[in-house]
Design an enzyme around this catalytic site. Structure first.
Site: not given
Ligand SMILES: Cc1cc2nc3c(=O)[nH]c(=O)nc-3n(C[C@H](O)[C@H](O)[C@H](O)COP(=O)(O)OP(=O)(O)OC[C@H]3O[C@@H](n4cnc5c(N)ncnc54)[C@H](O)[C@@H]3O)c2cc1C
Length: 386
Positions: A124, A368, A372
């Site tokens: 988490a 994971e 990007e």
């Molecule tokens: C089904 C599912 C299961 C998951 N399981 C887990 C879990 O078990 N444990 C856990 O901790 N998390 C989990 N996650 C979370 C997952 O790791 C995140 O959704 C992921 O890391 C992206 O974060 P975000 O969704 O907040 O997107 P954001 O970080 O808001 O990204 C939105 C967009 O902006 C881009 N972006 C962001 N920052 C930058 C940058 N610096 N440069 C260029 N582009 C950028 C991203 O690449 C993306 O295209 C899960 C997610 C899903 C959908």
């Protein structure tokens, strides 16, 4: 160069292949419809040792190494992706913090239960305000007497609703954050103030659940800091080390699903007749089949090489792992697109598994670490190398 796969790993892959064919594939659609994996199948997973693939043998795991784990995921991913996800958190993000940084007592106490599948673990880190920017987590942990008190809300946590143990990341020093101010805590189900929130409705990955975890004055014993007192503030490093291996196993899952999509497409193209002949005789279809096979071949080679490299070095292969996740998940998404195209309208129908693969694979480019973020990691490593 030796390209052969060790005999013991080949035998294991054969066992998993049989399990997929005999037990998993026949219920793949049922699991999709019911959004639930039957308990007898989970029990067989336990008996095969699948929950402990990446857990050291001294704690009851199979300890198959990175290449072994990748080979198993490749096979498992030829059917509904939720089966892999069921064992995935115990072998990956749910247990590796303890395997890598846990105290001897933590390893003794938790790893045997995770290896046997008696307990399920989750990881988490992500929060509504902190996804890619994981260092921006808002969950706090404050030491009060003989325990820590955690407050905050995690979201998108895979297997969170069925977990007995969560590795929860919280801020213990707001000034330092990722540089000594984030700590990893082992939070057991039933801890005071710990609860499961909303279970998300997703595009795919039915049979695998993703949810919120809520800490409301959640009390955790002092000894539940991953790695003990000396590791207070070091949790961000634990998180990053944990995610590194997952990039390879995610690549393996992508390769397995892509291979299955190629097989389905080859079969369909040879039996679907249009203009009086099988569509496999049209050059446009052949081009897609050839591109699919070529891209899978490239992805598999880099995956096996990076997994082998990690096993040789015994440590993270940061740049290669990020490259594998970026390339293999992108490749599998392109393959899924071509598979739908080859199946025509049938590829859009829920009666055919390509539709499910198409949806499920989309996630692999996001969780994971998004595409990007993988590119950022690769570029950072390149610049470090000079
Ligand atoms: C089904 C599912 C299961 C998951 N399981 C887990 C879990 O078990 N444990 C856990 O901790 N998390 C989990 N996650 C979370 C997952 O790791 C995140 O959704 C992921 O890391 C992206 O974060 P975000 O969704 O907040 O997107 P954001 O970080 O808001 O990204 C939105 C967009 O902006 C881009 N972006 C962001 N920052 C930058 C940058 N610096 N440069 C260029 N582009 C950028 C991203 O690449 C993306 O295209 C899960 C997610 C899903 C959908």
């Amino acid at each position: 160069m030796d390209f052969s796969i060790p005999e013991d790993l080949r035998a294991m892959v054969e066992t998993v292949r049989r399990f997929v064919k005999q037990d998993l594939e026949p219920i793949s659609q049922q699991v999709e419809d019911e959004d639930h994996i039957p308990e007898d199948v989970v029990q067989t997973m336990r008996e095969l040792g699948l929950f402990g693939l990446a857990i050291p043998a001294e704690f009851g795991g199979l300890e198959v190494g990175t290449l072994g784990e990748c080979l198993v995921y490749e096979e498992l991913s030829k059917t509904n992706a939720c089966f892999r996800t069921r064992i995935g958190t115990n072998n990956g993000i749910g247990s590796q913090g303890i395997v890598i940084d846990g105290t001897p007592e933590q390893k003794e106490s938790y790893l045997p239960k995770l290896a046997s599948g008696e307990w399920i673990a989750c990881f988490a880190l992500t929060e509504p305000e902190a996804g890619s920017d994981a260092a921006n987590i808002q969950t706090t942990a404050v030491r009060q007497g003989d325990h820590w008190v955690l407050n905050g809300r995690k979201h998108f946590i895979t297997n969170g609703n069925i977990s007995d143990l969560a590795t929860v990341f919280a801020v213990t020093d707001k000034q330092k954050r990722a540089k000594g101010g984030i700590t990893a805590f082992l939070v057991e189900k039933g801890s005071p103030g710990f609860s499961v929130g909303t279970i998300e409705r997703k595009m795919g990955m039915r049979g695998s659940h993703t949810c919120e975890l809520i800490m409301d004055d959640c009390q955790i014993p002092l000894e539940n800091v991953v790695g003990g007192e000396a590791m207070v503030g070091q949790g961000f490093k634990t998180a990053m080390k944990t995610l590194d291996k997952g990039r390879l196993t995610m690549g393996a899952s992508a390769v397995g699903s892509a291979q299955k999509l190629l097989e389905l497409s080859l079969e369909y193209a040879q039996q679907r007749v249009q203009f009086g002949k099988p569509i496999a005789e049209f050059q446009s279809i052949q081009n897609m089949l050839a591109d699919m096979a070529t891209q899978i071949y490239a992805g598999r080679q880099m995956l096996y090489h990076a997994a082998w490299l990690r096993d040789q070095k015994g440590t993270a292969v940061v740049k290669e792992a990020a490259m594998v996740k970026l390339f293999c998940t992108g490749m599998a998404n392109r393959v899924a697109d071509m598979a739908v195209q080859i199946h025509g309208g049938m590829g859009y129908m829920k009666d055919f598994p390509v539709e499910r693969f198409y949806r499920d694979l989309r996630l692999t480019r996001i969780y994971e670490g998004t595409d990007e973020i993988q590119r950022l990691v690769i570029a950072r490593e390149l610049l470090k190398e000079g």
